[in-house]
Scaffold this active site. Structure first.
Site, PDB file in Angstrom:
ATOM      1  N   ARG A  39      23.292   6.288   1.183  1.00 50.66           N
ATOM      2  CA  ARG A  39      23.298   7.497   1.721  1.00 50.66           C
ATOM      3  C   ARG A  39      24.442   7.955   2.329  1.00 50.66           C
ATOM      4  O   ARG A  39      24.689   9.251   2.225  1.00 50.66           O
ATOM      5  CB  ARG A  39      21.898   7.516   2.510  1.00 50.66           C
ATOM      6  CG  ARG A  39      20.698   7.552   1.661  1.00 50.66           C
ATOM      7  CD  ARG A  39      19.514   7.355   2.361  1.00 50.66           C
ATOM      8  NE  ARG A  39      18.457   7.448   1.705  1.00 50.66           N
ATOM      9  CZ  ARG A  39      17.122   7.460   1.815  1.00 50.66           C
ATOM     10  NH1 ARG A  39      16.690   7.005   3.237  1.00 50.66           N
ATOM     11  NH2 ARG A  39      15.894   7.733   1.156  1.00 50.66           N
ATOM     12  N   LYS A 207       3.858   1.807  -0.927  1.00 50.41           N
ATOM     13  CA  LYS A 207       3.292   2.695  -0.395  1.00 50.41           C
ATOM     14  C   LYS A 207       2.211   3.423  -1.589  1.00 50.41           C
ATOM     15  O   LYS A 207       2.468   4.457  -2.043  1.00 50.41           O
ATOM     16  CB  LYS A 207       3.968   3.935   0.037  1.00 50.41           C
ATOM     17  CG  LYS A 207       4.911   3.612   1.127  1.00 50.41           C
ATOM     18  CD  LYS A 207       5.915   4.678   1.629  1.00 50.41           C
ATOM     19  CE  LYS A 207       7.493   4.277   1.718  1.00 50.41           C
ATOM     20  NZ  LYS A 207       8.343   5.188   1.288  1.00 50.41           N
ATOM     21  N   GLY A 365      14.158   4.512  -1.394  1.00 50.72           N
ATOM     22  CA  GLY A 365      15.409   3.888  -0.641  1.00 50.72           C
ATOM     23  C   GLY A 365      15.425   2.507  -0.942  1.00 50.72           C
ATOM     24  O   GLY A 365      16.265   1.869  -1.156  1.00 50.72           O
ATOM     25  N   GLY A 389      10.750  10.156  -1.405  1.00 53.49           N
ATOM     26  CA  GLY A 389       9.406  10.854  -1.123  1.00 53.49           C
ATOM     27  C   GLY A 389       9.937  12.374  -1.687  1.00 53.49           C
ATOM     28  O   GLY A 389       9.030  12.799  -2.288  1.00 53.49           O
TER      29      GLY A 389
HETATM   30  P1  ADP Z   1      10.618   3.129  -2.304  1.00 52.74           P
HETATM   31  O1  ADP Z   1      11.562   2.937  -0.989  1.00 52.74           O
HETATM   32  O2  ADP Z   1      11.882   2.529  -3.347  1.00 52.74           O
HETATM   33  O3  ADP Z   1       9.994   4.165  -2.531  1.00 52.74           O
HETATM   34  P2  ADP Z   1       8.630   1.562  -1.409  1.00 52.74           P
HETATM   35  O4  ADP Z   1       8.869   1.863   0.031  1.00 52.74           O
HETATM   36  O5  ADP Z   1       7.347   2.430  -1.770  1.00 52.74           O
HETATM   37  O6  ADP Z   1       9.661   1.824  -2.344  1.00 52.74           O
HETATM   38  O7  ADP Z   1       8.183  -0.091  -1.743  1.00 52.74           O
HETATM   39  C1  ADP Z   1       9.069  -0.958  -1.372  1.00 52.74           C
HETATM   40  C2  ADP Z   1       8.505  -2.159  -0.877  1.00 52.74           C
HETATM   41  O8  ADP Z   1       7.497  -2.307  -1.467  1.00 52.74           O
HETATM   42  C3  ADP Z   1       9.433  -3.414  -0.739  1.00 52.74           C
HETATM   43  O9  ADP Z   1       9.890  -3.492   0.367  1.00 52.74           O
HETATM   44  C4  ADP Z   1       8.654  -4.381  -1.254  1.00 52.74           C
HETATM   45  O10 ADP Z   1       8.765  -5.550  -0.926  1.00 52.74           O
HETATM   46  C5  ADP Z   1       7.395  -4.063  -1.526  1.00 52.74           C
HETATM   47  N1  ADP Z   1       6.312  -4.524  -2.449  1.00 52.74           N
HETATM   48  C6  ADP Z   1       6.532  -4.545  -3.947  1.00 52.74           C
HETATM   49  N2  ADP Z   1       5.591  -5.163  -4.414  1.00 52.74           N
HETATM   50  C7  ADP Z   1       4.760  -5.556  -3.588  1.00 52.74           C
HETATM   51  C8  ADP Z   1       3.655  -6.188  -3.745  1.00 52.74           C
HETATM   52  N3  ADP Z   1       2.887  -6.930  -4.492  1.00 52.74           N
HETATM   53  N4  ADP Z   1       2.929  -6.572  -2.314  1.00 52.74           N
HETATM   54  C9  ADP Z   1       3.561  -6.124  -1.278  1.00 52.74           C
HETATM   55  N5  ADP Z   1       4.647  -5.368  -1.046  1.00 52.74           N
HETATM   56  C10 ADP Z   1       5.245  -5.121  -2.272  1.00 52.74           C
HETATM   57 MG    MG Z   2      10.829   2.412   1.093  1.00 52.93          MG
END
Ligand code: ADP
Ligand code: MG
Length: 408
Positions: A39, A207, A365, A389
């Site tokens: 970023r 999330k 992110g 988001g």
């Molecule tokens: P982004 O930032 O790309 O939008 P999120 O913040 O929603 O993604 O999620 C990222 C996190 O999701 C990572 O830290 C990863 O470890 C976690 N994650 C992925 N799969 C699982 C799972 N099965 N159980 C728990 N956490 C998970």
């Molecule tokens: Mg995230």
């Protein structure tokens, strides 16, 4: 929507003027080390353009979610230092956002220099729901620009926030769209209009309810939605499977059931994993085994097992769908990629994106950090979005306050 561009502002002339720039410097930190400077790098071009043109640039940004008061761990210091290393221009950091330090530094600023103000969220008025409180904070930010200032919003990752430094300042100063916001919006537009088909969306991450919302709007628009990450367990539960100790949002099960029904009518296909990597606990060195998605509680860990990645069959099936696509949007890692043992699904999806003859967009992110830490480079993808988001809300069809306020 029509926006005034950064080039228009530069054409007006910015030498000697104080230009307030909202940047996205919300980078992941390990202590005081920036672990992914994507970023910051993405914020550089606008700051370089402005400083090259002689502007005195005041950068506002947030980091993390401090609770409206200064907290050392959310200081912008590490981000500002990294910016200073990467930049050709001089960068300083104020100790506060609109206080005596900000004022002193601002008045000492020379043409072509950048002053980063401390984390805007150190002031509770930044995110206040009370319009008057946000307005008062915005007035103080705007006051730093003197009587000939302007505002550039370049923080795509924050355009979905009706915050003082994003929204209210734009109602007080001549406002312009930064190049990063411009690029991001152009990319997202391609995902919502005249999209090349097949259009495959890959969703994962942790999330769950945040991610479920976007599905609503993608049903009927995407040809295929591949479901991984923490959210997949709510999908498995929705078709009656037990998920042991895996991430599950029980109250969302009826919502997912409704999605599945609507998708069948609308011609959107959901692909849910058929195998899962189940672990004994949430740890890098946890014992783990791959089991069928309808047999999670049949693993050696029984009801204690936690699904931490999609299995290899599912990863291969996802990769096939991705490689057959013309457009791919990916948000959210397929598993806990931070632990090597559970990074296989995320790696397979990333690899497939790089091999697809398609316009590929990575949003989020952690997803962006994942592709970089797994050894992929930015240019292997069509676009890596700086906003998780924000890009989801755009795809949900929501109004983004930080964009509409720039519309004229
Ligand atoms: P982004 O930032 O790309 O939008 P999120 O913040 O929603 O993604 O999620 C990222 C996190 O999701 C990572 O830290 C990863 O470890 C976690 N994650 C992925 N799969 C699982 C799972 N099965 N159980 C728990 N956490 C998970
Ligand atoms: Mg995230």
């Amino acid at each position: 929507m029509t926006f005034h561009t950064l080039n228009e502002l530069i054409a007006e002339g910015v030498r000697g003027r104080y230009i307030l720039v909202r940047s996205d410097l919300n980078v992941p930190l390990d202590g005081s080390t920036v672990t992914d400077d994507g970023r910051i790098k993405a914020s550089l071009p606008v700051l370089t353009k402005l400083t090259d043109a002689g502007a005195r640039v005041l950068v506002t940004a947030h980091l993390g979610r401090p609770k409206g008061t200064p907290e050392e761990k959310y200081s912008l210091k590490p981000a500002a230092s990294r910016l200073a290393e990467l930049a050709e221009f001089k960068v300083s950091l104020a100790d506060d956002t609109v206080g005596s330090s900000a004022k002193e530094h601002a008045s000492a600023l020379q043409d072509g220099e950048v002053l980063v103000l401390e984390n805007v969220r150190f002031d509770s008025r930044e995110t206040s729901k009370d319009d008057a409180e946000r307005a008062a904070f915005a007035d103080e930010l705007v006051a730093l620009t003197g009587d000939n200032g302007a505002f550039v919003d370049d923080a795509f990752g924050a355009v979905h926030r009706k915050h003082a430094s994003v929204y209210d300042v734009a109602t007080r100063l001549p406002s312009f769209q930064g190049d990063l916001v411009h690029t991001e919006v152009e990319v997202l537009r391609k995902l919502t209009a005249d999209t090349q088909r097949p259009y495959v969306v890959v969703l994962g991450g942790s999330k769950v309810s945040d991610k479920l919302a976007v599905i609503d709007n993608l049903i009927g628009k995407a040809d295929t939605i591949l479901v991984g990450g923490g959210m997949l367990f709510t999908f498995l539960a929705a078709v009656g499977h037990k998920v042991a100790g895996s991430l599950l949002e029980e109250d969302q099960i009826p919502v997912v059931q409704d999605y599945l029904k609507r998708a069948a009518d609308a011609g959107t296909e959901f692909v849910v994993p058929t195998d899962i990597v189940v672990a004994s606990k949430f740890a890098a060195d946890a014992d783990h085994e791959t089991v069928p998605a309808d047999g999670i509680e049949g693993s050696s860990f029984g009801t204690q097992g936690i699904g931490l990645d999609i299995g290899p069959d599912s990863a291969a099936a996802f990769a096939d769908r991705i490689k057959g696509a013309r457009t791919v949007f990916w948000n959210g890692p397929m598993g806990v990629f931070e632990f090597e043992a559970f990074s296989g699904g995320t790696r397979a999806v990333a690899q497939a994106l790089t091999e697809a003859d398609a316009f590929t967009v990575v949003g989020g992110g952690d997803s962006a950090a994942a592709v970089r830490t797994l050894g992929f480079s930015d240019d292997q993808f069509g676009h890596i979005s700086t906003g998780g988001g924000a890009s989801l809300e755009y795809l949900e069809g929501k109004d983004l306050p930080g964009l509409t306020v720039l519309d004229r």
